[in-house]
Design an enzyme around this catalytic site. Structure first.
Site, PDB file in Angstrom:
ATOM      1  N   ASP A  81       0.836  -1.235   0.007  1.00 29.67           N
ATOM      2  CA  ASP A  81      -0.119  -0.101   0.216  1.00 29.67           C
ATOM      3  C   ASP A  81       0.933   1.412  -0.127  1.00 29.67           C
ATOM      4  O   ASP A  81       1.875   1.239   0.766  1.00 29.67           O
ATOM      5  CB  ASP A  81      -0.967   0.005   1.415  1.00 29.67           C
ATOM      6  N   HIS A  82       0.676   2.167  -0.940  1.00 33.59           N
ATOM      7  CA  HIS A  82       1.401   3.422  -0.805  1.00 33.59           C
ATOM      8  C   HIS A  82       2.911   3.424  -0.982  1.00 33.59           C
ATOM      9  O   HIS A  82       3.530   4.009  -0.143  1.00 33.59           O
ATOM     10  CB  HIS A  82       0.908   4.191   0.220  1.00 33.59           C
ATOM     11  N   ASP A 103       2.852   4.814  -5.409  1.00 32.44           N
ATOM     12  CA  ASP A 103       2.073   6.297  -5.078  1.00 32.44           C
ATOM     13  C   ASP A 103       2.871   7.372  -5.586  1.00 32.44           C
ATOM     14  O   ASP A 103       3.887   8.016  -4.631  1.00 32.44           O
ATOM     15  CB  ASP A 103       1.863   6.280  -3.697  1.00 32.44           C
ATOM     16  N   GLU A 133      -1.841   6.042  -8.280  1.00 31.61           N
ATOM     17  CA  GLU A 133      -2.777   7.083  -7.583  1.00 31.61           C
ATOM     18  C   GLU A 133      -2.695   8.276  -8.408  1.00 31.61           C
ATOM     19  O   GLU A 133      -1.550   8.745  -8.490  1.00 31.61           O
ATOM     20  CB  GLU A 133      -2.295   7.233  -6.215  1.00 31.61           C
ATOM     21  N   GLY A 180      -8.196   7.679   7.771  1.00 33.95           N
ATOM     22  CA  GLY A 180      -8.259   7.867   9.011  1.00 33.95           C
ATOM     23  C   GLY A 180      -9.678   8.442   9.324  1.00 33.95           C
ATOM     24  O   GLY A 180     -10.735   8.212   8.584  1.00 33.95           O
ATOM     25  N   SER A 210     -12.774   3.551   5.815  1.00 32.24           N
ATOM     26  CA  SER A 210     -13.716   3.267   6.878  1.00 32.24           C
ATOM     27  C   SER A 210     -14.521   4.833   7.041  1.00 32.24           C
ATOM     28  O   SER A 210     -14.096   5.889   6.616  1.00 32.24           O
ATOM     29  CB  SER A 210     -12.457   3.437   7.688  1.00 32.24           C
TER      30      SER A 210
HETATM   31  P1  13P Z   1      -9.021   3.974   6.178  1.00 29.79           P
HETATM   32  O1  13P Z   1      -8.102   4.033   7.406  1.00 29.79           O
HETATM   33  O2  13P Z   1      -9.729   5.359   6.205  1.00 29.79           O
HETATM   34  O3  13P Z   1      -9.902   2.880   6.241  1.00 29.79           O
HETATM   35  O4  13P Z   1      -8.061   4.165   4.815  1.00 29.79           O
HETATM   36  C1  13P Z   1      -7.244   2.837   4.596  1.00 29.79           C
HETATM   37  C2  13P Z   1      -6.662   3.115   3.423  1.00 29.79           C
HETATM   38  O5  13P Z   1      -6.974   3.791   2.603  1.00 29.79           O
HETATM   39  C3  13P Z   1      -5.449   2.521   2.895  1.00 29.79           C
HETATM   40  O6  13P Z   1      -4.457   2.819   1.932  1.00 29.79           O
END
Ligand code: 13P
Length: 283
Positions: A81-82, A103, A133, A180, A210
């Site tokens: 991720d990223h 990213d 992205e 977040g 989330s």
């Molecule tokens: P959240 O923490 O808002 O669920 O986002 C997770 C995310 O996008 C990881 O790349």
């Protein structure tokens, strides 16, 4: 079984559903997600954030993810991720990740295209899928923060050019979500999702998912979102279960007893997401 992200997301793209990409940091989290996927017969993506890699180390994350995937009956992809730069992406590929994100959203378009192309040339040569992205997604994920003033929604014309020039497998877009906890209710730009989907014709990724209302998630999926990143909601479930357990059992010192309910709570939270995203029964 361990598969590429492309294999999982091409099916989601063709059949109009989304697959959860859940952040993993330790064994209990990996087990919770895999158990949820098996119980619901759902494909799933385990992803390691920058913070996750720092906390557990790439060897542990890769080891846990691969063991979980090999033992699972459902398709599992192991995703970075990223990814921050070329070297980090290469390191993860070397450790067996089957999907990586580069990213380059902090760069201007041309530079983002250039770094993405460089990663794709190597990743595709060894059968690893790539996410990029475009636009800037707000909020904080571990130590990476994008201030509200710097948020830029993805431009559909730029997305078209980006996809044509890079041949990226799936694209993360900025359409109103943030990493977040949210202060207010997030408002998604559904027209933008629809336009970008039509113009690019590839799987789209929603970060910061989330706390987004269920109806908005469903609509986003119906318009072309195929990968949904979830971290915060699982942390909330995990932490709440630990707090509850220790409140009831303040003298317990057994990590297995303390983490057991947290793992169960996380599994339940993951299953709920899988139902919401439409990935149940798609394995
Ligand atoms: P959240 O923490 O808002 O669920 O986002 C997770 C995310 O996008 C990881 O790349």
């Amino acid at each position: 079984m361990l598969v590429t992200g492309r294999e999982i997301l091409q099916d989601a793209h063709k059949n109009n559903y989304a697959v959860g990409a859940f952040n993993v940091n330790n064994m209990e989290i990996v087990q919770a997600i895999i158990e949820a996927a098996e119980e619901t017969n759902s494909p799933v993506i385990l992803q390691a954030s920058q913070g996750g890699l720092k906390y557990a180390g790439v060897e542990y994350i890769a080891g846990l993810g691969k063991i979980a995937a090999y033992n699972a009956k459902v398709p599992v992809a192991l995703h970075l991720d990223h990814g921050t730069d070329f070297d980090q992406v290469m390191l993860c590929i070397r450790h067996g990740f089957t999907s990586v994100m580069i990213d380059g959203s902090r760069f201007e378009l041309d530079e983002n295209i250039a770094i993405t192309k460089k990663v794709i040339e190597v990743a595709h040569a060894v059968g690893v899928s790539v996410e990029a992205e475009l636009g800037k997604i707000g909020g904080t994920e571990d130590h990476i923060t994008v201030d509200e003033r710097d948020v830029t929604f993805t431009d559909p014309e730029e997305a078209k050019r980006f996809v044509e020039e890079t041949n990226v497998d799936y694209l993360a877009i900025a359409v109103g979500t943030a990493h977040g906890l949210y202060k207010g209710e997030p408002k998604l730009d559904f027209d933008r999702i629809k336009t970008i989907k039509e113009i690019t014709g590839i799987p789209l990724v929603l970060h910061g998912s989330s706390g987004v209302p269920e109806e908005s998630i469903k609509k986003a999926v119906s318009l072309g979102i195929n990968k949904i990143n979830i971290d915060t909601d699982l942390r909330v479930a995990f932490a709440a279960a630990i707090k509850d357990f220790l409140k009831e059992n303040p003298d317990n010192i057994d990590p297995r007893k303390i983490l057991g309910p947290a793992k169960y709570a996380m599994k339940e939270a993951v299953m709920e997401k899988m139902h919401l995203f439409g990935s149940v029964g798609r394995a």
